[in-house]
Design an enzyme around this catalytic site. Structure first.
Site, short mmCIF file in Angstrom:
data_model
loop_
_atom_site.label_atom_id
_atom_site.label_comp_id
_atom_site.label_asym_id
_atom_site.label_seq_id
_atom_site.Cartn_x
_atom_site.Cartn_y
_atom_site.Cartn_z
N ASP A 20 68.11 -25.15 34.69
CA ASP A 20 67.03 -24.40 34.07
C ASP A 20 65.73 -25.19 34.09
O ASP A 20 65.72 -26.40 34.32
CB ASP A 20 67.42 -24.04 32.63
CG ASP A 20 66.77 -22.76 32.14
OD1 ASP A 20 65.80 -22.30 32.76
OD2 ASP A 20 67.23 -22.23 31.11
N TRP A 70 56.95 -13.59 31.52
CA TRP A 70 58.32 -13.88 31.07
C TRP A 70 58.96 -12.58 30.56
O TRP A 70 58.35 -11.80 29.84
CB TRP A 70 58.32 -14.93 29.94
CG TRP A 70 59.69 -15.13 29.37
CD1 TRP A 70 60.70 -15.87 29.89
CD2 TRP A 70 60.20 -14.54 28.17
NE1 TRP A 70 61.82 -15.79 29.09
CE2 TRP A 70 61.55 -14.98 28.02
CE3 TRP A 70 59.68 -13.69 27.20
CZ2 TRP A 70 62.36 -14.61 26.95
CZ3 TRP A 70 60.49 -13.31 26.13
CH2 TRP A 70 61.80 -13.77 26.02
N ASP A 115 65.28 -13.50 31.95
CA ASP A 115 65.91 -13.64 30.64
C ASP A 115 66.05 -12.28 29.94
O ASP A 115 66.76 -12.17 28.95
CB ASP A 115 65.09 -14.58 29.75
CG ASP A 115 65.32 -16.04 30.08
OD1 ASP A 115 66.29 -16.35 30.80
OD2 ASP A 115 64.53 -16.89 29.63
#
Length: 741
Positions: free
Chosen positions: A477, A198, A547
């Site tokens: 999402d 991530w 992100d």
């Protein structure tokens, strides 16, 4: 493009860039691969491609020492035919064994191609693509196998897909079905893959291929942040601009496996498909299992050649949205501007300030529904948050549209929180064993989208909002993985189907939304890039890349992602500083110059900007709109700089009349060396106007490619200016525009 040698039962898929040759083996009826690579002539006889040494080990046909399949390149290897490498198909029979033998039955050729539901796949018109289907039947059952090959006229691309049909009366357990198997002679290849985590997705890795098995995969229910469903092999000397490359991508968004196996006779077996880990499919009488489609790209022109083939295929023959060739609006997303802390007035203020900057689309992110004020509840309760939005979404959107803005909304449809009416009425609708521990991720559970009833309920909730509120854009999402794959709806023998059925349910939801609301621009997201794959591109023309919005981190993320996926698919935003993920401060200009090479937007609070910053952003949006068609439709090149501290890339229009170059230096260096940046993709004999900031010059294409842009300064005649110059410091960038004179 598909030539069949009927007498020899040989097939040659061929265009001006690539050839793929295979045949039906004598006696065994098994498909043998003869050649895959740059285009070759079609010969009357291809026996010169056969390789047969006598191997006294296990031979399939008694007393025939040339039938050891352990040493033969195959199209669809199975267990039980003397091949000890990993098979591409494994079925468990009623007796408990997995011994198969699929024998050639016939073929069919047709023009034009469509995706075979329920899976996404490439498509094309009759003058663009031809398809070959080869039919095989198992010697020991009524299982029938269809191998589907497609070749595109203008591209160095072969696609592969596999169909297994049960025409018998008994049920079988499918344990593994690869979408693609290719056996190649090894040439001391390296292999490339994209991995990370991530906020640091799609970092490029390059390693030497060694004996044995190497693979990338996912067991998480999504293609994942950790590995992307892609690998490539290349010669050791291969660079961005030269050398042989084979690239492979799977059009799938769930658990996958991309594997390389180098054997002791220097053959290289490459397989892509659904991950066999915890996979088992009960194939009932009359049913067909369809594998995801795999894409194979061949390039003699290095990684850029591979990249451009993937980009062209995906833009023209995979993305089906009505937005695929339409300029995308410049958006501002509310997430980093407000997170969960907003009310109606604050949203309207942010939207109004966004409009003044030149933003075209305002997106309301997480926090607008249920009683959601943190990530601890309300998922699955897709009704307006009346405390934050007392007049409701419809009135809010009416006011935002009155400002001249389009409106977008965030959903996370695949998840549920335990404080919602949906969960309390149906606790068995989540994925997990009801008598065993079920973990939470981001305080939420995964809905069992393999159950069509659940997809219907979520779709109906979303549909109610979409019918009542004029929405132009959806951000869909997904923020947690599947960690305990179990469905209360399935029998014990079907529990190996959970992960695949789940992703089919996700595709079904996207498909329904896209069909019911074709005018809506859908951007897929999965905690950033956890599902940035070709499967999602079929439904959503753009995907949130990561992100992590830091400009320096995005250089590596976007460069890796660009290996396979076009710039028109990569959500890329300018965010506030210090950056919310790494606390780094970069200039607004640097952030813009990185974000330009993607689908451009903003992820910040316009109410917190200075007047100078507001004016800069106004100019940025105008500049991007001038370059947008070039960026979305051009050919992309990653440029060689010689070190990891400097990154450069460029995009060139299809007619080579214009180009945009981005050059980025991460850390400043004392007493720097003289530096040049050689460009690519230009017409050698054409003259280009080279424009950077307030300077212009004219250079010929051949000179820009052989000499390049000189990045060092020339202070001849104005030496005193050197001592008063403005030093760029860390995290600097340059943008150069070229226009054919």
């Amino acid at each position: 493009m598909i030539i069949v040698h009927e007498q020899d039962l040989l097939f040659h898929l061929k265009n001006t860039q690539v050839s793929y040759v295979f045949r039906v083996m004598e006696e065994t009826g098994i498909l043998e691969n003869l050649y895959y690579g740059s285009t070759i002539s079609d010969y009357e006889n291809f026996d010169w491609l056969l390789e047969r040494e006598i191997r006294p080990g296990n031979n399939l046909v008694p007393e025939k020492l040339l039938t050891s399949l352990e040493h033969i390149k195959q199209e669809m290897p199975v267990y039980g035919t003397t091949d000890f490498r990993y098979p591409a198909l494994e079925v468990t029979y009623p007796d408990g064994d997995s011994i198969s033998h699929f024998r050639y039955q016939g073929y069919k050729i047709f023009k034009g191609k469509e995706a075979v539901k329920p899976l996404p796949a490439t498509f094309g018109e009759a003058d663009q693509v031809q398809v070959l289907e080869v039919f095989l039947k198992d010697d020991y059952s009524d299982l029938h196998l269809t191998l589907r090959y497609a070749i595109y006229k203008e591209l160095p691309v072969i696609t592969r897909q596999t169909f297994l049909q049960n025409k018998g009366q008994q049920d079988y357990l499918l344990k593994h079905l690869a979408s693609l198997n290719i056996d190649l002679p090894n040439e001391q290849y390296d292999w490339l893959h994209l991995d990370g985590a991530w906020a640091r997705e799609n970092h490029l890795s390059r390693e030497k291929i060694h004996r044995g098995v190497q693979q990338v995969s996912s067991t998480r229910g999504a293609s994942s942040h950790v590995h992307n469903p892609f690998l490539a092999i290349c010669q050791p000397q291969t660079t961005e601009s030269q050398g042989k490359v084979y690239g492979f991508s799977l059009i799938y968004s769930g658990n996958f496996q991309a594997q390389i196996e180098l054997d002791n006779y220097d053959y290289l077996r490459i397989q892509l498909g659904i991950n066999p880990f915890q996979f088992q499919w009960q194939l009932r009488s009359g049913e067909t299992f369809v594998s995801p489609e795999a894409v194979a790209v061949f390039s003699l022109h290095g990684f850029s050649g591979m990249t451009q083939a993937f980009h062209s295929l995906f833009r023209r023959h995979l993305i089906r949205s009505s937005w695929k060739d339409v300029p995308r609006p410049v958006l501002l997303n509310s997430w980093e501007a407000a997170y969960f802390d907003f009310d109606e007035k604050k949203i309207l203020d942010i939207a109004g300030a966004s409009k003044e900057l030149g933003v075209e689309l305002f997106v309301l992110d997480d926090g607008w529904f249920g009683s959601r004020n943190s990530d601890k509840g309300s998922l699955g309760n897709w009704t307006e948050n009346c405390e934050k939005l007392p007049r409701g979404l419809a009135n809010l959107v009416r006011d935002i549209k009155a400002m001249g803005l389009q409106f977008g909304l965030w959903f996370e449809p695949e998840m549920v929180s335990d404080d919602t009416p949906l969960y309390q009425a149906h606790p068995d609708w989540i994925i997990g064993h009801p008598k065993k521990n079920i973990s939470q991720g981001r305080n939420q559970y995964v809905l069992d989208f393999g159950n069509p009833k659940i997809v219907d309920v979520i779709y109906d909730q979303m549909d109610k909002i979409l019918k009542e509120v004029p929405i132009d854009y959806l951000k869909l999402d997904m923020n947690r993985y599947i960690s305990e794959a179990y469905s209360s709806e399935l029998s014990p023998v079907q529990q190996g189907e959970v992960a695949h059925r789940y992703i089919l349910g996700v595709y079904a939801l996207y498909d329904r939304l896209a069909n019911a609301y074709p005018h809506i621009l859908i951007e897929s997201c999965a905690g950033g890039g956890a599902r940035f794959d070709a499967g999602m591109l079929y439904y959503s023309p753009q995907i949130w890349t990561s992100d992590d919005t830091d400009a320096v981190e995005r250089l590596v993320i976007q460069a890796g992602t660009s290996m396979v996926y076009p710039l028109s698919s990569m959500g890329s935003h300018v965010s506030a500083v210090p950056n919310h993920q790494v606390a780094r401060t970069t200039s607004l200009d640097m952030r813009k110059n990185v974000a330009f090479f993607g689908v451009f937007g903003y992820e910040l609070n316009p109410l917190a900007l200075t007047q100078e910053e507001k004016e800069q952003i106004r100019q940025q949006i105008k500049e991007y709109k001038a370059y947008q068609e070039l960026i979305m439709q051009g050919d992309f090149y990653r440029l060689a700089t010689g070190d990891t501290n400097r990154i450069a890339w460029m995009v060139v229009s299809p007619d080579q009349s214009e180009a945009l170059v981005g050059y980025y230096q991460i850390l400043a260096q004392p007493n720097p060396t003289y530096q040049r940046l050689r460009l690519r993709g230009l017409k050698e004999d054409d003259c280009y106007q080279v424009i950077e900031a307030n300077t212009e010059s004219q250079r010929y294409g051949r000179d820009l490619e052989s000499i390049g842009l000189l990045l060092s300064q020339n202070y001849l005649g104005h030496e005193p200016e050197y001592w008063s110059r403005e030093m760029l410091g860390d995290f600097s960038s340059r943008l150069v525009y070229l226009k054919r004179v």
